[in-house]
Design a protein around this motif. Structure first.
Motif, PDB file in Angstrom:
ATOM      1  N   ALA A  96       0.832  -1.201   0.000  1.00 16.12           N
ATOM      2  CA  ALA A  96       0.000   0.000   0.000  1.00 16.12           C
ATOM      3  C   ALA A  96       0.869   1.253   0.000  1.00 16.12           C
ATOM      4  CB  ALA A  96      -0.930  -0.008   1.208  1.00 16.12           C
ATOM      5  N   ALA A  97       1.938   1.228   0.792  1.00 18.31           N
ATOM      6  CA  ALA A  97       2.833   2.382   0.843  1.00 18.31           C
ATOM      7  C   ALA A  97       3.552   2.588  -0.494  1.00 18.31           C
ATOM      8  CB  ALA A  97       3.849   2.197   1.969  1.00 18.31           C
ATOM      9  N   LYS A  98       3.989   1.496  -1.113  1.00 16.08           N
ATOM     10  CA  LYS A  98       4.701   1.608  -2.380  1.00 16.08           C
ATOM     11  C   LYS A  98       3.793   2.125  -3.485  1.00 16.08           C
ATOM     12  CE  LYS A  98       8.304   1.245  -4.946  1.00 16.08           C
ATOM     13  NZ  LYS A  98       9.450   2.147  -4.701  1.00 16.08           N
ATOM     14  N   GLU A 101       3.310   5.743  -3.181  1.00 13.57           N
ATOM     15  CA  GLU A 101       4.509   6.457  -3.637  1.00 13.57           C
ATOM     16  C   GLU A 101       4.536   6.590  -5.155  1.00 13.57           C
ATOM     17  OE1 GLU A 101       9.139   5.212  -4.226  1.00 13.57           O
ATOM     18  OE2 GLU A 101       8.231   4.687  -2.296  1.00 13.57           O
ATOM     19  N   LEU A 102       4.129   5.545  -5.868  1.00  9.87           N
ATOM     20  CA  LEU A 102       4.169   5.559  -7.332  1.00  9.87           C
ATOM     21  C   LEU A 102       3.005   6.328  -7.952  1.00  9.87           C
ATOM     22  CD1 LEU A 102       5.122   1.818  -7.959  1.00  9.87           C
ATOM     23  CD2 LEU A 102       6.626   3.811  -8.208  1.00  9.87           C
ATOM     24  N   ALA A 103       1.882   6.375  -7.249  1.00 13.66           N
ATOM     25  CA  ALA A 103       0.672   7.010  -7.778  1.00 13.66           C
ATOM     26  C   ALA A 103       0.833   8.532  -7.838  1.00 13.66           C
ATOM     27  CB  ALA A 103      -0.512   6.645  -6.895  1.00 13.66           C
ATOM     28  N   PRO A 104      -0.034   9.207  -8.588  1.00 11.39           N
ATOM     29  CA  PRO A 104      -0.037  10.669  -8.551  1.00 11.39           C
ATOM     30  C   PRO A 104      -0.113  11.177  -7.121  1.00 11.39           C
ATOM     31  CG  PRO A 104      -1.471   9.868 -10.294  1.00 11.39           C
ATOM     32  CD  PRO A 104      -1.036   8.660  -9.528  1.00 11.39           C
ATOM     33  N   GLU A 105       0.444  12.357  -6.860  1.00  7.78           N
ATOM     34  CA  GLU A 105       0.669  12.812  -5.484  1.00  7.78           C
ATOM     35  C   GLU A 105      -0.608  12.996  -4.676  1.00  7.78           C
ATOM     36  OE1 GLU A 105       1.097  17.611  -6.492  1.00  7.78           O
ATOM     37  OE2 GLU A 105       2.822  16.467  -5.786  1.00  7.78           O
ATOM     38  N   VAL A 257      -6.493  -0.785 -15.185  1.00  2.00           N
ATOM     39  CA  VAL A 257      -6.218  -2.220 -15.111  1.00  2.00           C
ATOM     40  C   VAL A 257      -5.270  -2.659 -16.223  1.00  2.00           C
ATOM     41  CG1 VAL A 257      -7.249  -4.520 -15.273  1.00  2.00           C
ATOM     42  CG2 VAL A 257      -8.333  -2.769 -13.861  1.00  2.00           C
ATOM     43  N   ILE A 258      -5.440  -2.129 -17.421  1.00  2.00           N
ATOM     44  CA  ILE A 258      -4.555  -2.449 -18.538  1.00  2.00           C
ATOM     45  C   ILE A 258      -3.432  -1.426 -18.689  1.00  2.00           C
ATOM     46  CG2 ILE A 258      -4.458  -2.485 -21.078  1.00  2.00           C
ATOM     47  CD1 ILE A 258      -7.105  -4.020 -21.038  1.00  2.00           C
ATOM     48  N   CYS A 259      -3.737  -0.156 -18.557  1.00  2.00           N
ATOM     49  CA  CYS A 259      -2.747   0.888 -18.841  1.00  2.00           C
ATOM     50  C   CYS A 259      -1.715   1.049 -17.737  1.00  2.00           C
ATOM     51  CB  CYS A 259      -3.455   2.223 -19.078  1.00  2.00           C
ATOM     52  SG  CYS A 259      -4.487   2.255 -20.567  1.00  2.00           S
ATOM     53  N   GLY A 260      -2.015   0.597 -16.521  1.00  2.00           N
ATOM     54  CA  GLY A 260      -1.115   0.789 -15.402  1.00  2.00           C
ATOM     55  C   GLY A 260       0.161  -0.020 -15.490  1.00  2.00           C
ATOM     56  N   PHE A 261       1.200   0.473 -14.800  1.00  2.00           N
ATOM     57  CA  PHE A 261       2.473  -0.228 -14.617  1.00  2.00           C
ATOM     58  C   PHE A 261       3.282  -0.352 -15.909  1.00  2.00           C
ATOM     59  CE2 PHE A 261      -0.588  -1.558 -11.428  1.00  2.00           C
ATOM     60  CZ  PHE A 261       0.005  -0.979 -10.317  1.00  2.00           C
ATOM     61  N   GLY A 262       3.301   0.755 -16.657  1.00  2.00           N
ATOM     62  CA  GLY A 262       4.252   0.895 -17.741  1.00  2.00           C
ATOM     63  C   GLY A 262       3.758   0.668 -19.145  1.00  2.00           C
ATOM     64  N   GLY A 269      -1.509   5.291 -17.084  1.00  2.00           N
ATOM     65  CA  GLY A 269      -2.020   6.007 -18.234  1.00  2.00           C
ATOM     66  C   GLY A 269      -2.443   7.414 -17.876  1.00  2.00           C
ATOM     67  N   SER A 270      -2.926   7.599 -16.643  1.00  2.00           N
ATOM     68  CA  SER A 270      -3.345   8.930 -16.196  1.00  2.00           C
ATOM     69  C   SER A 270      -2.186   9.912 -16.221  1.00  2.00           C
ATOM     70  CB  SER A 270      -3.920   8.844 -14.776  1.00  2.00           C
ATOM     71  OG  SER A 270      -5.093   8.059 -14.757  1.00  2.00           O
ATOM     72  N   THR A 271      -0.982   9.423 -15.924  1.00  2.00           N
ATOM     73  CA  THR A 271       0.194  10.287 -15.970  1.00  2.00           C
ATOM     74  C   THR A 271       0.472  10.721 -17.399  1.00  2.00           C
ATOM     75  OG1 THR A 271       1.097   9.048 -14.100  1.00  2.00           O
ATOM     76  CG2 THR A 271       2.609  10.482 -15.299  1.00  2.00           C
ATOM     77  N   HIS A 272       0.366   9.788 -18.332  1.00  2.00           N
ATOM     78  CA  HIS A 272       0.608  10.108 -19.738  1.00  2.00           C
ATOM     79  C   HIS A 272      -0.335  11.208 -20.211  1.00  2.00           C
ATOM     80  CE1 HIS A 272       1.530   9.496 -23.996  1.00  2.00           C
ATOM     81  NE2 HIS A 272       0.232   9.564 -24.205  1.00  2.00           N
ATOM     82  N   TYR A 273      -1.600  11.138 -19.787  1.00  2.00           N
ATOM     83  CA  TYR A 273      -2.599  12.094 -20.273  1.00  2.00           C
ATOM     84  C   TYR A 273      -2.804  13.282 -19.325  1.00  2.00           C
ATOM     85  CZ  TYR A 273      -3.893   8.975 -24.066  1.00  2.00           C
ATOM     86  OH  TYR A 273      -3.878   8.204 -25.214  1.00  2.00           O
ATOM     87  N   GLY A 274      -2.026  13.358 -18.263  1.00  2.00           N
ATOM     88  CA  GLY A 274      -2.150  14.491 -17.352  1.00  2.00           C
ATOM     89  C   GLY A 274      -3.469  14.524 -16.597  1.00  2.00           C
TER      90      GLY A 274
END
Length: 458
Positions: A96-98, A101-105, A257-262, A269-274
């Motif tokens: 959960a902590a990791k 950390e990786l998710a949007p702030e 579910v599909i776009c996550g983790f690279g 995917g949310s990071t890619h699209y802002g």
């Protein structure tokens, strides 16, 4: 046991997912016996490049001993305990902590599930609970997209927009409606991609106004539609959608579910699209498919409300945060980081696949070749100029899929759209092999179709 023995047992006892049981029994199943790297092997000794990473999930590839060791160590220490009754265990806490950390702030909380379908069931519960706690219980409607996929449980099927699933699913969960998908090649080629993207966003606003903005709880969508055919939205789409949701204070659920983790060259995917989603269902690549695990990443405004005002949340699963699954997922994330897999997809492998994949657009069967990161698709057409499709009775996509297998490649068919989503550890030479085998399957498909559909260059 021989291949035919496995096939006989399978036919007698095994009901496969998303399958015509009778047809498969008559044809016989392919028996996969082992795998390594980006390749799977069947019981007849064939080596097949897995262009689908299992089912969009084997991001680190097959045969990673580190993940096996993580599972073994955790099984020896604590094979199972639940997260009910005021208890937890180190793997769930650390994971959960990791993830936070990786998710949007703005995302700092995680609710564990066993799959993407369970994650979307959880999202439905959280969204409606959130608005009830905010004193707006009438905000029930969730807007989704036609042809979107959000799982196959009753709630997941209802959130998704796939008509065949609805037809077999009985009454869907009430309070869910569907609008057009941002599928430019299939539904918007009479206008520019920019215009079409904005039009699809306008459809969202129109639906909000039709239902009443005080009745709409959330909009759910995949950053890129995976099971719908690797549908990459026009660049104008997500910025316009964000404006609409902000205007009416509607929650955003980004199904990762599909776009996550690279998959798209970013952790999400949310990071890619802002995007700044309020809820992010995840699964699949979380453990590279080695063990079943899912979760919902919960944004602060939803989490804080559920925590501070909600009391007991009557929801959860026996295997929420299963210690062995969590330990494997944690090791998977560590490897993705230490090997810089996500960055390699963004900077090297994604651009290289795009270059090679686009070469297939020249094939006489292909009306469109598109990709983003390590996801891509080909549109099979009878007429390259008009984009006219083949008669559905020909099942051209299934025909091409079967030729792919015969050529040593797994490529999925979604109608007459061919889809790839290879492991993220694929190399340039393996991408070359994938493209070569895809071209061979296209050639075989074109030659077969020439019997019914004479083609100028087939």
């Amino acid at each position: 046991m021989q291949t035919q023995d496995y096939q006989a047992l399978d036919r007698q006892h095994h009901l496969h997912p998303f399958t015509d049981f009778k047809s498969l029994g008559e044809e016989g199943t392919r028996i996969i016996t082992h795998a390594d790297g980006v390749y799977i092997y069947d019981s007849q000794g064939n080596r097949i490049l897995d262009g689908m990473a299992g089912l969009w999930c084997v991001n680190l590839g097959y045969g990673r001993q580190e993940l096996v060791d993580a599972a073994t160590e955790q099984m020896q220490q604590l094979p199972y305990y639940n997260n009910f009754f005021k208890t937890t265990h180190p793997p769930a806490v650390k994971l959960a902590a990791k993830l936070s950390e990786l998710a949007p702030e703005h995302i700092n909380h995680v609710f564990f599930t066993g799959s993407g379908s369970e994650s979307n069931d959880t999202v439905l519960r959280m969204v409606r609970r959130y608005w009830a706690l905010k004193g707006k219980p009438e905000k029930q409607w969730i807007i989704s997209r036609k042809n979107g996929y959000h799982g196959s449980t009753v709630a997941g099927m209802s959130l998704g927009g796939m008509a065949p699933m609805h037809d077999q699913g009985g009454p869907c969960v009430p309070g869910i409606t569907h609008i057009c998908q941002p599928y430019w090649f299939g539904e918007g080629r009479d206008m520019s991609q920019e215009e079409f993207g904005k039009q699809c966003a306008q459809a969202l606003e129109d639906q909000i106004l039709a239902l009443g903005e005080d009745k709409v709880a959330a909009f759910i969508a995949e950053p890129v539609q995976g099971a719908g055919g690797a549908i990459i939205p026009p660049d104008s789409y997500w910025p316009a959608v964000k404006e609409v949701l902000a205007k009416y204070d509607i929650l955003l659920i980004a199904d990762e579910v599909i776009c996550g983790f690279g998959r798209l060259g970013e952790w999400f995917g949310s990071t890619h699209y802002g995007l700044k989603p309020d809820l992010m269902p995840i699964a699949k690549g979380l453990s590279s498919g080695y063990l079943p695990i899912g979760a919902v990443l919960v944004g602060d405004r939803v989490a804080d409300t559920l925590i501070d005002e909600g009391g007991e949340f009557f929801h959860g699963f026996t295997y929420s945060g299963h210690p062995v699954c969590a330990a494997v997922a944690l090791k998977n994330l560590e490897l993705l980081e230490s090997e810089r897999v996500v960055e390699k997809v963004r900077d090297e492998l994604g651009p290289y696949l795009a270059k090679r994949w686009q070469e297939l657009a020249e094939h006489p069967l292909v009306g469109d070749a598109r990709s983003l990161g390590l996801i891509g698709s080909l549109e099979l057409v009878a007429d390259k100029q008009t984009g006219e499709r083949f008669d559905k009775s020909l099942s051209v996509g299934n025909l091409c899929r079967d030729f792919c297998f015969d050529s040593g490649l797994v490529m999925r068919s979604v109608g007459d759209t061919m889809v790839i989503s290879p492991p993220l550890i694929i190399t340039r030479s393996e991408i070359d092999e994938l493209v070569s085998k895809a071209r061979l399957a296209l050639d075989k498909t074109a030659a077969k179709l020439a019997i019914t559909y004479p083609m100028e260059s087939a």
